[in-house]
Design a protein around this motif. Structure first.
Motif: not given
Length: 365
Positions: A268-276
């Motif tokens: 749970d961090s910025g990159p998972v939401h950037m990917a999303n």
């Protein structure tokens, strides 16, 4: 008496300073506002790092506040906006610092969270509060602001800007090789405890290479913790299947790396939401935070979810007995995630995306 909301706002202020994942989840709310009122002017008051990620977002004016500047920075921002009055201020940051910052902004009506979701007494700083929405995902909580204003189409859309310079930065690091991107560490804050094991990441990297021919790009910031994690993963895998760019990219460059990846694996961090936000397939690793609240929104079915087990093991309660969004702040919680869990989710994810691409390919003449 409730403060009236504008029927057709001309100028909306958005106050959300951080963090990287949260600002990615906020973008669909802005797109919904723009669909409803194509001529609306939106000014987003945002943090410095978050601005470097989202700079160039269409139809949005940014005013940057660097929190390291403290009160002096607030006063400078207030002077910058002294001649501006907003029809509505959407106060989306649940922090006392942001509420103090909001006091120097001129707005006809200030909208914040309902009491159940507000933190640091945010509701004292707003005129109108959202309707209650128990157990909302972060993205849905942001979208509640658009819903309160009367926006009808709440379909999540992003359209994240990735400039050519960022694409060139990513290409210089990876060439044309297909790869899986791993961002092994979350923000190294005190008692964050979101990081999985180097051994687990190494095993998933080996699987991605042997099963799919994918190299692994390791990304992250330049902290000692992140660099040491990268070194540990490299020591446990074949050196030629790892491309270590930890501490070596801009945020826009990371965005481009994620856009080019076949998949992303991260806590749970910025990159998972950037990917999303980019539509890149992502396996999120969750044990210390609740994925029902904070998973990558479009890829929730592929999360590795050990949060309920962590709640029972380390908080000694059932998930329904704790407050929504409560974190499990225990250093061993992420060890509940098994390597086989991650590999199974990754296989399912890559199989699904491969099948989707095959269906989209035109038939040969």
């Amino acid at each position: 008496m409730k403060h009236p909301l504008p029927a057709r706002p001309r100028h909306i202020a958005v106050l959300r300073l951080s963090a990287l994942g949260d600002v990615c989840n906020l973008v669909p709310t802005l797109r919904a506002l723009q669909r409803q009122w194509p001529d609306v002017r939106i000014t987003w008051i945002i943090g410095k790092a978050e601005h470097s990620l989202l700079a160039g977002l269409s139809g949005v004016e940014f005013v940057v506040y660097d929190k390291s500047t403290g009160l002096a920075g607030m006063r400078q921002l207030w002077r910058e906006l002294a001649g501006t009055r907003f029809d509505v201020l959407l106060h989306m940051q649940q922090a006392l610092r942001a509420s103090v910052l909001s006091l120097g902004l001129k707005a006809d009506v200030r909208v914040g969270y309902d009491k159940a979701r507000a933190k640091d007494a945010q509701h004292w700083f707003t005129h109108r509060q959202l309707e209650a929405h128990p157990h909302a995902h972060v993205l849905e909580s942001f979208m509640d602001f658009a819903r309160l204003l009367g926006v009808e189409n709440l379909t999540p859309e992003w359209e994240m800007p990735v400039p050519n310079s960022a694409v060139e930065e990513a290409s210089a690091l990876t060439g044309d090789v297909p790869y899986l991107l791993m961002s092994p560490c979350a923000n190294p804050r005190l008692r964050n405890f979101r990081n999985w094991s180097a051994e687990g990441y190494a095993a998933v990297s080996e699987h991605a290479w042997h099963q799919y021919g994918l190299k692994t790009v390791l990304s992250g910031g330049g902290s000692t913790q992140e660099r040491e994690m990268g070194e540990r993963i490299r020591s446990l895998t074949r050196q030629d299947i790892i491309i270590d760019v930890i501490g070596g990219t801009s945020l826009k460059g990371l965005l481009a790396l994620i856009a080019r990846a076949k998949g992303v694996v991260a806590p749970d961090s910025g990159p998972v939401h950037m990917a999303n936000a980019l539509g890149t397939p992502v396996v999120g690793l969750y044990a210390t935070t609740n994925p029902d609240r904070a998973a990558p929104y479009r890829w929730r079915d592929f999360v590795v979810n050990r949060y309920p087990e962590a709640v029972r093991t380390y908080l000694h309660k059932e998930p329904e007995e704790i407050t929504w969004g409560q974190r499990v702040r225990h250093p061993d919680a992420m060890s509940l995630i098994r390597t086989d869990d991650v590999i199974q989710r990754l296989d399912a994810l890559l199989t699904r995306t491969s099948e989707s691409q095959d269906r989209e390919m035109p038939d040969e003449a």
